[in-house]
Structure formats: C-alpha cells, structure tokens
Motif scaffolding. Structure first.
Motif, mmCIF file in Angstrom:
data_model
loop_
_atom_site.group_PDB
_atom_site.id
_atom_site.type_symbol
_atom_site.label_atom_id
_atom_site.label_comp_id
_atom_site.label_asym_id
_atom_site.label_seq_id
_atom_site.Cartn_x
_atom_site.Cartn_y
_atom_site.Cartn_z
ATOM 1 N N ILE A 210 21.104 -4.316 -2.674
ATOM 2 C CA ILE A 210 22.174 -4.028 -1.739
ATOM 3 C C ILE A 210 23.403 -3.510 -2.469
ATOM 4 O O ILE A 210 23.693 -3.890 -3.610
ATOM 5 N N THR A 211 24.150 -2.596 -1.830
ATOM 6 C CA THR A 211 25.382 -2.034 -2.400
ATOM 7 C C THR A 211 26.495 -2.215 -1.390
ATOM 8 O O THR A 211 26.263 -2.628 -0.241
ATOM 9 N N ALA A 212 27.703 -1.840 -1.799
ATOM 10 C CA ALA A 212 28.863 -1.997 -0.920
ATOM 11 C C ALA A 212 28.723 -1.143 0.320
ATOM 12 O O ALA A 212 29.222 -1.487 1.400
ATOM 13 N N GLU A 213 28.000 0.017 0.175
ATOM 14 C CA GLU A 213 27.840 0.887 1.330
ATOM 15 C C GLU A 213 27.014 0.237 2.439
ATOM 16 O O GLU A 213 27.042 0.661 3.599
ATOM 17 N N HIS A 214 26.234 -0.790 2.078
ATOM 18 C CA HIS A 214 25.422 -1.472 3.095
ATOM 19 C C HIS A 214 26.251 -2.405 3.965
ATOM 20 O O HIS A 214 25.745 -2.944 4.960
ATOM 21 N N SER B 111 19.870 -13.954 5.443
ATOM 22 C CA SER B 111 19.381 -14.806 4.355
ATOM 23 C C SER B 111 19.377 -13.961 3.068
ATOM 24 O O SER B 111 18.916 -12.795 3.088
ATOM 25 N N PRO B 112 19.878 -14.523 1.948
ATOM 26 C CA PRO B 112 20.362 -15.903 1.788
ATOM 27 C C PRO B 112 21.734 -16.073 2.434
ATOM 28 O O PRO B 112 22.463 -15.104 2.624
ATOM 29 N N PHE B 113 22.001 -17.302 2.744
ATOM 30 C CA PHE B 113 23.276 -17.639 3.351
ATOM 31 C C PHE B 113 24.334 -17.702 2.262
ATOM 32 O O PHE B 113 24.073 -18.165 1.161
ATOM 33 N N GLY B 114 25.533 -17.234 2.496
ATOM 34 C CA GLY B 114 26.632 -17.289 1.540
ATOM 35 C C GLY B 114 27.060 -15.884 1.156
ATOM 36 O O GLY B 114 26.831 -14.914 1.880
ATOM 37 N N GLU B 115 27.699 -15.760 -0.031
ATOM 38 C CA GLU B 115 28.231 -14.474 -0.470
ATOM 39 C C GLU B 115 27.085 -13.547 -0.847
ATOM 40 O O GLU B 115 26.117 -13.950 -1.490
ATOM 41 N N ILE B 116 27.242 -12.295 -0.391
ATOM 42 C CA ILE B 116 26.226 -11.280 -0.680
ATOM 43 C C ILE B 116 26.804 -10.385 -1.757
ATOM 44 O O ILE B 116 27.834 -9.726 -1.568
ATOM 45 N N MET B 117 26.144 -10.363 -2.854
ATOM 46 C CA MET B 117 26.625 -9.606 -4.003
ATOM 47 C C MET B 117 25.800 -8.341 -4.151
ATOM 48 O O MET B 117 24.623 -8.292 -3.809
ATOM 49 N N GLU B 118 26.501 -7.318 -4.668
ATOM 50 C CA GLU B 118 25.807 -6.075 -4.933
ATOM 51 C C GLU B 118 24.610 -6.326 -5.837
ATOM 52 O O GLU B 118 24.659 -7.160 -6.731
ATOM 53 N N VAL C 17 29.579 -7.010 1.610
ATOM 54 C CA VAL C 17 28.974 -7.030 0.276
ATOM 55 C C VAL C 17 30.118 -7.043 -0.752
ATOM 56 O O VAL C 17 30.998 -6.166 -0.735
ATOM 57 N N GLY C 18 30.159 -8.066 -1.693
ATOM 58 C CA GLY C 18 31.217 -8.197 -2.683
ATOM 59 C C GLY C 18 30.776 -7.656 -4.035
ATOM 60 O O GLY C 18 29.585 -7.626 -4.352
ATOM 61 N N ALA C 19 31.831 -7.238 -4.892
ATOM 62 C CA ALA C 19 31.522 -6.766 -6.235
ATOM 63 C C ALA C 19 31.151 -7.943 -7.112
ATOM 64 O O ALA C 19 31.637 -9.058 -6.933
#
Length: 697
Positions: free
Chosen positions: A641-645, A594-601, A668-670
C-alpha cells in the motif's frame, strides 16, 4: 278380385269360393277360404282391397296395411310385430294387392289370417272378416293294405296328412333313406328293419318321419291330447282319429262298432253309453274316421283314463287305442302369461293370455278383469298402454270363483344397504332392490355420475361392493321392470374413511418477498372432514378445521420448514415438508479493515464487506473520485500500500431485489512518522471508523 295362395314349399288350396265384402266401396276379397301347407315350407296368402277414392269431400289415402290373427280390446295385432313370427313373415303390397308370406311354417301357425287396412278417413279402417284358414300339416306314412309272411310283410303304403290333400299329387318314396320310386302309393316287400318315408314331388326337403313298416299293419288310434283338465259342471270333448287297412287277407274291411270305455274285464270292454253313471251325459260324435266323446255336467268321479275302441268284420279285427286320454277334474289353476312386442315402435302392444297348467277344452269362454271390472271375453287380451295403477286377471266363464293371480307393473322398489349405519372404507357393502310385481320384476342397478352420465352396474336384485372405496360414494338407483312397466328408486352411499395424504401449497406461488402476505394451505380427502395442525419444525402454529395459516407481513425470520397434520376419528397422517424461502434486498453492509490500527506504506491491507440478503448479495468496491469499480467481491485486498491508496472507499451489496452501500476512510501514514504518531494514529483510526459508521446509509 281374388285371393291366391302359392308356396315355395308345398301348399294346396282346399276350397276356392270367392268371398267378397263390399260396404260403400270398402272391400276386401278372398277367393280361397282354406289352405293346407306342409310344415317347414313357405306359403303366400294374397288378397285385393278397394276403397272410395274420395269420402266426405276428402281424398282417401291408405296409411297402413297388415295381416293379423289376433284381435281384442280394439287392437289388431300386426303379424309382423308378433315375436312368434319374427323373421318369418313379409308383407308384399302394391297396387291394391297385398301378399302375406310366411316361411319355415310351424304347426302352431295354423290359424285364420285376416287382412286389414287403415286410411286417413275418420272411420276409414276395414278388415276382411272372412279370412283364410291355414292348416299346417306333417306328412306321415300310412299302411292301407298289408299281408304278413314269415320273415317280411307285403304292404301298400300311402302318404297322408292331417288336412286333405288333392288326389293328383305325386309323391317321392324313400326306403332306408334311398329314393325308390314315385307315385300316389308304394307297395312292396318290407323286412323288420326297413324304414320308409315320403315327400311331395318337387318338395323333397319336407319329408315325413321315417317308420318301420313291420311295426305298422294299418290299425291305429291317435288322440288329439293324452291329458285334459276340466271342471265340475262343465262339458268336455275328447277327440281321436282311427285307421285300419281297407283290405286284409283279400277281404274289404268294414267298421261295425266304435265306442269309448273306461272299464274292461275278462276281455269285455264296457261302452260308456251303457254305464248308468254317465246316463244322459255322454255322446259319440263320429264320422270320417274321427270320433269325439262329449261328456256334459262333469262330476269329480269322471276323472279317469278314456280309451277308444272299434271293431270290424275282419277276424281279430278289433283295435283299442293306447294309452288313452287322462281326464282330470280340477280347479282351473289359471295363470296370466304376458308378452310384449316392440318390433314396430309405432305399433307396440302387450298381450295377456289366460293359461292353465293343464290342457283345457278349446270351447271354453274366458272373462278378463281390469281392476276387478270385466273388460274382455277372449282367451287373450291386448293393450296399447299399461297404466302403473292397473291390474288384470282372468277367469273361465262359469268358474269365476277360481280366478288367476293378478298381474301388474312393478310397484316403487324398496332399496336398502347392508350393513346399516356408517360405511367404512374397505368393508363389504350390499345394495338390495325389491319390488312387488307380477310377473316377477327384473332388476338393474345403476350409478349416476354427473347430470347425464349413468353407469350400468348389475342386472341382479343385489349389487355387492366387496371392498368399498371412498370413490364409491355417490347416488345409486335400481330399476324394477317387467313386461307391464318399470319403476325405480334411489339410494345415496356415503363412505367414511381416515384422511388421505394431505396436499400442501403456498400462495402466492413463486418467489416470496419480505413484507408480502403469504397463505399456507393444507387439504386432505377425508370423511368426516379432517381437522388440521400446522407446524414449523416442531412448534405448533395453528389447529382447526380450515387448514389455512396466514402470514400477513412475512419476514426473513419466517423462512424454514413447515408441515401439517390431518386427522379425524378414523386416523391421522402428516404431510410432506414445505420449505418457505423468504427473499429480500441486501441489508446495510458492514465494512471492516484488517489489520486494525495504523496503516503504513508498504504493508498489506484487507477490506471486508458483508450484508444480510436473500438471495446472497454480489459486492462491488469503489474509490472516491474514480468512475470505474476498484474491485469486486466481498473481500478487497491492497498489497504494498502507498499514500495514494488512502481516501474514501465505498462497498455496494446488490441482488435481484435491490442494493445497499457503506463507506470507509483509509489513511496511509509514512514509515518515518510511525514512532511519533503511533498513538495518534490509533486514535485517528478509531475516529475514522466511527466516521465510517456514521456515513453508512
């Protein structure tokens, strides 16, 4: 060899004639045949005995020595086992000499005492048959001479007894309880209230009864019995003794006439010997101031009051003895008195005595019957053992048509319970025991608990359980016992009652694992036996007499609250609740993001893991290619959150019974690409979650 007699109380030997019996070396020797002793004193009767040292090539050993006064049916009753002498006799024996010591003498102790010894030889028992006659007497004050004055009497007194005392004895005299003087006689002036008593010097504790001298003038008649029973056709003796002053008003007294009478009119006393009704049937047997009237061939008309009268040479010197002797012509009305001695376990005996309700003449002969067959001819009959099937009765010889009632041991008792039928808990129940027995039986109720435990309950014919309980069920028995034997009978008591509070249990005890076999048991104390019903909440699971509910492969869905009901025709009752808790390892976890969908940095993401488990699971999060746990707990939150996560995450659910895992892929997207690939990201996440589901194991 000799017999001696001495006493701590007053004793005198009347006749000292040596009596020796000798039969081939067997011998008992008595040197005195008669002893006179005062009531309350102590007497020693001593004998010596001999026996051959060897007999039939066997050494002789004495096994038993004792004194007795009763013998019948081959049984010699050891005096030390007789309840009448309990605590009053001692056998002092040694060196072929044996002394019988009797203390606290009673008039009933007057008897012929014989000594007996037994040895190891087959016929090695011997009795000194002559014996020693003991007479127990009371002292009494007798007026030998008296002169009456206006306000007092002058009298000469002597101390007398019923058996002859020697002339040399010295007496102590008491006047109004005060010691006055000593001497063979006592004379003086006595006022109307003066009381006098006497005792043998040295034995002052055994005084005569005190008497008022004013009421005695030396004239008297004393009857042996004042009431006698006799039977038609038999012979009776009526006895008396009489006294008179040897000298009165300076004249010696001489008896001129003595006779018995039943009729008197106008001062005339009709001598019975002159009565035609008694012609040829009466005798006067008189001597030494004693007189016996003997009447033979008795008739019913002879029932009367017989009085003795004597006349002397003194003016007004005639005397009649009152109240006389009442003679009753009657049936014997016999009873058998039973007495048992167990004082000596090696010498127990039962004594049967033929007894009449009224005084019978001493010379009568008796007949004893065992199962209606004659077996003895004395007033008493002795037995070592009494068989249950035996019965005894007695009769007077010549009067066999008037036997006594039969005596016998108790027959097997009859036992009953009231009320009959079912016995309900709380009701009153009476157990009754009865047995045909004579003498009447004494009853004892017992309860048997186990093989050896017996509880005494009551010594009555009935035993009452006023409010009976279920625990009172069991076996009871009663004994009926008299002096001749004992018998018993059993009865079983079953108490019916409604079920008690049920006991519920689960097996095996302890933790219940899913897939195992579990048994629930319900039991309740009830009579008749209860039927059982098992419930889970309000749903019926089982109904029947066993009260056992089995779950062969229990599942988590079987957890819950169970109870049982116990019932019979007298009532029903529910058990307490039983909680069943089925334990199992964690089921495959469910993971979500959660949240559902795209996870952004830069955003915040929450990962959640949940698993069905009992007891509840503990959760641990791991990231791919990392050795240490990333987080613990059901919820794992990543902030900023970062891309490394990004990457694969695994959730592990664990309890004491096992563990289970699930994996998800986090991308995780930019931020600049969000607009271009927004839709694609949504599609990608959907595919990713689908992959997570497929990766779960």
């Amino acid at each position: 060899m000799s017999v001696t007699a001495a006493a701590s109380g007053f004793v005198v030997l009347l006749l000292t004639v040596t009596v020796v019996q000798c039969e081939n070396g067997w011998d008992v020797s008595y040197t005195s045949t008669e002893i006179c002793a005062v009531r309350g004193s102590t007497v020693d009767i001593t004998c010596t005995y001999t026996y051959p040292s060897t007999f039939n090539n066997h050494d002789t050993t004495v096994q038993e020595t004792f004194w007795f006064i009763k013998e019948s049916n081959g049984i010699h009753v050891d005096l030390s086992t007789d309840p009448e002498y309990s605590g009053r006799v001692e056998n002092l024996c040694g060196n072929n000499k044996c002394t019988l010591r009797i203390s606290n003498l009673r008039e009933s102790d007057s008897a012929v005492y014989k000594f007996r010894f037994t040895t190891n030889q087959p016929t090695g028992s011997f009795t000194g048959s002559a014996g020693v006659t003991l007479s127990v007497t009371d002292l009494h004050v007798q007026v030998s001479r008296s002169v009456k004055y206006d306000t007092y009497n002058w009298a000469e007194l002597r101390c007398q007894s019923s058996c002859r005392l020697p002339d040399h004895l010295n007496y102590v005299w008491y006047k109004n309880q005060q010691k006055m003087n000593e001497g063979e006689s006592y004379s003086g002036h006595f006022y109307p209230t003066t009381r006098v008593s006497c005792a043998v010097k040295g034995h002052e504790d055994f005084r005569s009864p005190s008497m008022l001298v004013r009421s005695q003038n030396g004239w008297g008649v004393s009857y042996t019995s004042t009431e006698i029973c006799a039977f038609r056709g038999s012979t009776v003796d009526i006895n008396c003794t009489y006294t008179y002053p040897s000298r009165l008003n300076n004249h010696d007294t001489t008896v001129q006439e003595k006779f018995w009478f039943i009729k008197e009119s106008n001062g005339i006393h009709a001598d019975l010997r002159t009565d035609p009704e008694y012609s040829g049937r009466v005798e006067n047997l008189c001597g030494n101031n004693k007189c016996t009237l003997r009447i033979s061939n008795l008739r019913v008309s002879d029932s009367a009051v017989y009085k003795f009268r004597f006349t002397t040479n003194q003016l007004s010197g005639s005397f009649t003895g009152f109240p006389g002797v009442t003679l009753n012509l009657t049936d014997p009305q016999l009873q058998v008195h039973v007495r048992r001695s167990t004082a000596n376990p090696s010498s127990t005996w039962t004594e049967l005595t033929c007894h009449s309700r009224c005084q019978l003449p001493d010379h009568l002969s008796y007949v004893w019957y065992n199962n209606n067959k004659p077996v003895g001819r004395k007033k008493y009959f002795h037995l070592r053992h009494f068989n249950a099937e035996d019965s005894y009765h007695c009769a007077i010889e010549g009067q066999e048509r008037f036997p006594s009632p039969t005596v016998y041991a108790p027959k097997p008792p009859s036992v009953s319970v009231s009320p009959s039928g079912e016995i309900m808990e709380g009701s009153s129940v009476t157990l009754t025991c009865s047995s045909d027995a004579n003498p009447a039986a004494k009853y004892t109720w017992y309860r048997r608990r186990g093989d050896k435990q017996v509880q005494r309950l009551s010594e009555e014919t009935q035993f009452v359980l006023s409010s009976i309980r279920s625990s009172d069920s069991g076996e009871y028995y009663c004994t009926a016992e008299n002096e001749l034997g004992r018998s018993s009978a059993n009865i079983s008591i079953t108490v019916t009652y409604a079920p008690k509070l049920p006991s519920v249990s689960v097996s095996p005890s302890g933790e219940i694992m899913e897939g195992s076999s579990v048994t629930l048991t319900c039991s309740s104390d009830a009579n008749p036996a209860a039927n059982y019903t098992w419930y889970k909440k309000n749903r019926t699971l089982l109904h029947g007499p066993e009260g056992v509910y089995r779950l062969s492969s229990i599942s988590s869905g079987d957890s819950g609250v169970y109870s049982c009901k116990s019932e019979n025709q007298y009532g029903r009752i529910n058990s307490t609740s039983l909680h069943l808790d089925v334990q199992y390892a964690p089921k495959p976890p469910s993971v979500s993001v959660s949240p559902f969908g795209e996870i952004m940095e830069g955003s915040s993401v929450t990962l959640t893991c949940s698993s069905d488990a009992n007891p509840a699971a503990h959760y641990t999060w791991y990231k791919e290619d990392e050795d240490s746990p990333t987080a613990s707990g059901q919820i794992f939150t990543i902030t900023d959150i970062t891309a490394e996560h990004g990457g694969k995450y695994q959730c592990e659910a664990q309890n004491t019974h096992g563990r289970s895992k699930a994996t998800l892929h986090l991308t995780v997207g930019a931020a600049w690409r969000s607009a271009l690939i927004g839709s694609a990201a949504a599609v990608f996440l959907t595919v990713t979650l689908l992959s997570v589901f497929l990766l779960i194991r």
